[in-house]
Scaffold this active site. Structure first.
Site, mmCIF file in Angstrom:
data_model
loop_
_atom_site.group_PDB
_atom_site.id
_atom_site.type_symbol
_atom_site.label_atom_id
_atom_site.label_comp_id
_atom_site.label_asym_id
_atom_site.label_seq_id
_atom_site.Cartn_x
_atom_site.Cartn_y
_atom_site.Cartn_z
ATOM 1 C CG HIS A 114 -1.946 -1.375 0.983
ATOM 2 N ND1 HIS A 114 -3.162 -1.123 2.040
ATOM 3 C CD2 HIS A 114 -2.708 -1.597 -0.283
ATOM 4 C CE1 HIS A 114 -3.657 -2.009 1.959
ATOM 5 N NE2 HIS A 114 -3.489 -2.383 0.302
ATOM 6 C CB CYS A 141 7.437 16.017 -9.842
ATOM 7 S SG CYS A 141 8.293 15.248 -10.845
HETATM 8 N N1 APR Z 1 -2.663 -7.112 17.929
HETATM 9 C C1 APR Z 1 -2.866 -7.687 17.409
HETATM 10 N N2 APR Z 1 -4.115 -7.201 16.451
HETATM 11 C C2 APR Z 1 -4.541 -6.120 16.930
HETATM 12 C C3 APR Z 1 -4.048 -5.237 17.885
HETATM 13 C C4 APR Z 1 -3.218 -5.796 18.197
HETATM 14 N N3 APR Z 1 -2.128 -5.091 19.121
HETATM 15 N N4 APR Z 1 -4.904 -4.140 17.572
HETATM 16 C C5 APR Z 1 -5.474 -3.916 16.718
HETATM 17 N N5 APR Z 1 -5.555 -5.591 16.419
HETATM 18 C C6 APR Z 1 -6.373 -6.014 15.062
HETATM 19 C C7 APR Z 1 -8.073 -5.360 14.954
HETATM 20 O O1 APR Z 1 -7.954 -6.417 15.971
HETATM 21 C C8 APR Z 1 -7.920 -5.480 13.645
HETATM 22 O O2 APR Z 1 -8.306 -6.762 13.171
HETATM 23 O O3 APR Z 1 -6.191 -5.740 13.885
HETATM 24 C C9 APR Z 1 -7.046 -5.391 12.425
HETATM 25 C C10 APR Z 1 -6.312 -3.827 12.348
HETATM 26 O O4 APR Z 1 -7.732 -3.816 11.168
HETATM 27 P P1 APR Z 1 -7.699 -2.663 10.231
HETATM 28 O O5 APR Z 1 -8.082 -1.316 10.820
HETATM 29 O O6 APR Z 1 -8.926 -2.835 9.373
HETATM 30 O O7 APR Z 1 -6.982 -2.429 9.374
HETATM 31 P P2 APR Z 1 -6.051 -2.996 8.410
HETATM 32 O O8 APR Z 1 -6.592 -4.641 8.388
HETATM 33 O O9 APR Z 1 -4.742 -3.051 8.141
HETATM 34 O O10 APR Z 1 -6.471 -2.143 7.559
HETATM 35 C C11 APR Z 1 -6.217 -2.624 5.148
HETATM 36 O O11 APR Z 1 -7.042 -0.304 5.136
HETATM 37 O O12 APR Z 1 -7.967 1.812 4.865
HETATM 38 C C12 APR Z 1 -7.263 0.857 4.513
HETATM 39 O O13 APR Z 1 -5.020 1.655 3.221
HETATM 40 C C13 APR Z 1 -4.852 1.049 5.254
HETATM 41 O O14 APR Z 1 -3.483 0.060 4.247
HETATM 42 C C14 APR Z 1 -4.930 -0.879 5.484
HETATM 43 C C15 APR Z 1 -6.280 -1.317 4.940
#
Ligand code: APR
Length: 237
Positions: A114, A141
């Site tokens: 990403h 740029c």
């Molecule tokens: N340890 C393990 N897991 C955790 C912790 C922790 N301390 N804290 C939060 N989580 C978990 C949550 O339960 C959740 O399922 O991490 C996950 C985070 O989910 P999202 O906020 O949706 O993040 P992500 O999956 O990385 O998002 C994917 O979405 O908006 C876009 O581009 C952005 O790369 C990102 C993509």
């Protein structure tokens, strides 16, 4: 693979998400109080949002760049770097995160599907360079002089980076782990299916069940700073 000595034939593919950096103080997106609760995703993470208000988008990423610059890698990042260093076979580390905490822990290489807060991209000529700490709307740029510099971040509606390399790794994986990701954003959320079809054992390591939990063979629950070092210890024996 757990319980058996690590083998050079084991190709471990790891996908990380915001949860792996949460205990370093970087907010996740979809948890309570997450970034998308405060900032409408369509305004700050789409090409249309950038076209409508580039100053707002640059401020959002300047803020995230500043937070990321203050953050330190945690025990989960360190454990994954150790796995990459000491596993006798291949370890492919793919992250959806745009911070550089895997690199700060010593991981190399890291596939940033990403993009990265550290990068700038010209929307006109695709030239890439290191982002300054603060980017402005209309920033020029250095290659083509167009005032169309943007953060080198993959926004909704755009194609993630390195997909060919990622699919190649997934289709040769013997073990796949998704760590700290909610499984709500594709194509990353579909990686487990590709790895499973290739015959990999699939492990979800997350605080809560993700949207794709049923596609995994095993789930490990808890904060990443505890679960990931324990999982890596088990793998390295
Ligand atoms: N340890 C393990 N897991 C955790 C912790 C922790 N301390 N804290 C939060 N989580 C978990 C949550 O339960 C959740 O399922 O991490 C996950 C985070 O989910 P999202 O906020 O949706 O993040 P992500 O999956 O990385 O998002 C994917 O979405 O908006 C876009 O581009 C952005 O790369 C990102 C993509």
């Amino acid at each position: 693979m757990t319980g058996q000595p690590p083998s050079p034939a084991d190709h471990i593919v790891i996908l990380t998400g915001a949860g792996v950096s949460a205990e370093s103080g970087l907010g996740t997106f979809r948890d309570k109080g997450g970034l998308w609760e405060e900032y409408p995703v369509e305004q700050v993470a789409t090409p249309e949002g950038f076209a409508a208000d580039p100053a707002l988008v640059q401020r959002f990423y300047n803020m995230r760049r500043a937070h990321a610059a203050e953050a330190q890698p945690n025990d989960a990042h360190h454990a994954l770097a150790l796995l990459q260093r000491d596993h006798p076979g291949r370890v492919t580390l793919i992250t959806q995160n745009v911070d550089a905490l895997h690199e700060a822990a010593g991981s190399d290489p890291v596939i940033h599907m990403h993009g990265a807060l550290a990068g700038a991209l010209c929307a006109t000529c695709d030239h890439r360079w290191s982002a300054p700490q603060e980017m402005r709307a209309g920033e020029v740029c250095p290659a083509c002089a167009a005032p169309t510099a943007r953060p080198d971040i993959v926004w909704f509606g755009e194609m993630p980076y390195h997909m060919e390399e990622i699919i190649g790794a997934l289709s040769q994986a013997t073990l796949f782990a998704a760590i700290g990701t909610s499984g709500q954003v594709y194509p990353a959320a579909g990686f487990v299916q590709i790895a499973a079809e290739a015959g990999a054992h699939c492990v979800e390591i997350n605080l809560d069940a993700s949207a794709t939990v049923s596609d995994f063979d095993t789930a490990i629950r808890g904060p990443a700073t505890e679960t990931v070092p324990a999982w890596v210890d088990g793998l390295l024996g």
